[in-house]
Scaffold this motif. Structure first.
Motif, mmCIF file in Angstrom:
data_model
loop_
_atom_site.group_PDB
_atom_site.id
_atom_site.type_symbol
_atom_site.label_atom_id
_atom_site.label_comp_id
_atom_site.label_asym_id
_atom_site.label_seq_id
_atom_site.Cartn_x
_atom_site.Cartn_y
_atom_site.Cartn_z
ATOM 1 N N THR A 1 0.856 -1.188 0.000
ATOM 2 C CA THR A 1 0.000 0.000 0.000
ATOM 3 C C THR A 1 0.891 1.236 0.000
ATOM 4 O O THR A 1 2.091 1.155 0.261
ATOM 5 N N ASP A 2 0.256 2.378 -0.254
ATOM 6 C CA ASP A 2 1.020 3.631 -0.260
ATOM 7 C C ASP A 2 1.622 3.922 1.113
ATOM 8 O O ASP A 2 2.768 4.357 1.212
ATOM 9 N N ASN B 1 3.350 6.606 -5.195
ATOM 10 C CA ASN B 1 2.586 7.118 -6.338
ATOM 11 C C ASN B 1 1.983 5.974 -7.165
ATOM 12 O O ASN B 1 0.858 6.074 -7.642
ATOM 13 N N PHE B 2 2.734 4.892 -7.324
ATOM 14 C CA PHE B 2 2.218 3.736 -8.056
ATOM 15 C C PHE B 2 1.001 3.151 -7.339
ATOM 16 O O PHE B 2 -0.027 2.881 -7.959
ATOM 17 N N LEU C 1 2.919 0.013 -20.755
ATOM 18 C CA LEU C 1 2.290 0.473 -19.512
ATOM 19 C C LEU C 1 3.343 0.870 -18.488
ATOM 20 O O LEU C 1 3.277 1.950 -17.908
ATOM 21 N N THR C 2 4.335 -0.014 -18.269
ATOM 22 C CA THR C 2 5.347 0.304 -17.261
ATOM 23 C C THR C 2 6.179 1.519 -17.660
ATOM 24 O O THR C 2 6.535 2.322 -16.814
ATOM 25 N N THR C 3 6.459 1.663 -18.953
ATOM 26 C CA THR C 3 7.197 2.843 -19.418
ATOM 27 C C THR C 3 6.388 4.105 -19.159
ATOM 28 O O THR C 3 6.911 5.094 -18.645
ATOM 29 N N ASN C 4 5.100 4.070 -19.510
ATOM 30 C CA ASN C 4 4.244 5.244 -19.290
ATOM 31 C C ASN C 4 4.027 5.509 -17.808
ATOM 32 O O ASN C 4 3.985 6.655 -17.393
ATOM 33 N N LEU C 5 3.871 4.462 -17.020
ATOM 34 C CA LEU C 5 3.704 4.657 -15.585
ATOM 35 C C LEU C 5 4.969 5.247 -14.982
ATOM 36 O O LEU C 5 4.903 6.079 -14.076
ATOM 37 N N ARG C 6 6.119 4.806 -15.477
ATOM 38 C CA ARG C 6 7.379 5.353 -14.969
ATOM 39 C C ARG C 6 7.401 6.872 -15.181
ATOM 40 O O ARG C 6 7.781 7.623 -14.290
#
Length: 180
Positions: free
Chosen positions: A121-122, A141-142, A170-175
């Protein structure tokens, strides 16, 4: 043993189980043999007594740890994607009759002489001793992104169409999203 077998499989690890299951589905008679007194080879899960026997041969587990049966320690953590090829193979071979699936309550790692909970969790990310300050912020943030994601509300998608992009995209954009 007066029986005859078509195949002898040495070991009871995951690969051996899948192989023997596929052979059994094809009608062959399979005999398992394993040198260990437990099932699962290198990817086994051990109770407390088995764990001590494997790593602290001369010692018994301390009594304050409780009953051995309350422990189930994976030697190799095993996660399966619900709709993955492995799950489809296990269903095809009927191995699922001998497995139990469970949602993961928590994961732990041994690092620097201590056991640490892997953040889920955050708030756990911010309190974790496994990460530095910047990693904690990105992990938080993730988790916030995942917790706020609502399939019916495109605003929560952060401009990402999860039905059209690959996991790598997805992981690239989330990064990029998490770097903000």
């Amino acid at each position: 043993m007066d029986e005859e077998d078509d195949v002898i499989v040495l070991g009871t690890g995951l690969k051996e189980c899948i192989l023997s299951s596929l052979l059994s589905v094809d009608g062959l008679k399979v005999l398992y043999m394993d040198r260990n007194d437990y099932y699962g080879g290198d990817s086994t899960s051990l109770n407390l007594n088995q764990l001590w026997k494997r790593f602290r041969v001369e010692e018994k587990p301390p009594a304050h740890l409780g009953a051995s049966r309350y422990y189930n320690v994976d030697m190799v953590p095993k996660f399966m994607m619900a709709n993955g090829t492995l799950v489809r193979t296990l269903i095809h071979t009927d191995v699922t009759k001998y497995l139990s699936f469970k949602a993961v309550d928590g994961s732990y790692v041994f690092s620097k002489g201590k056991i640490h909970k892997v953040p889920a969790t955050d708030m756990e990310a911010l309190k974790s001793h496994l990460m530095g300050l910047f990693e904690k912020r990105r992990a938080r943030n993730f988790f916030v992104y995942v917790q706020n994601y609502n399939e019916a509300d495109p605003v929560t998608h952060q401009g990402l169409d999860l039905t059209r992009i690959t996991t790598s995209e997805l992981t690239t954009n989330l990064r990029k999203y998490l770097q903000r």
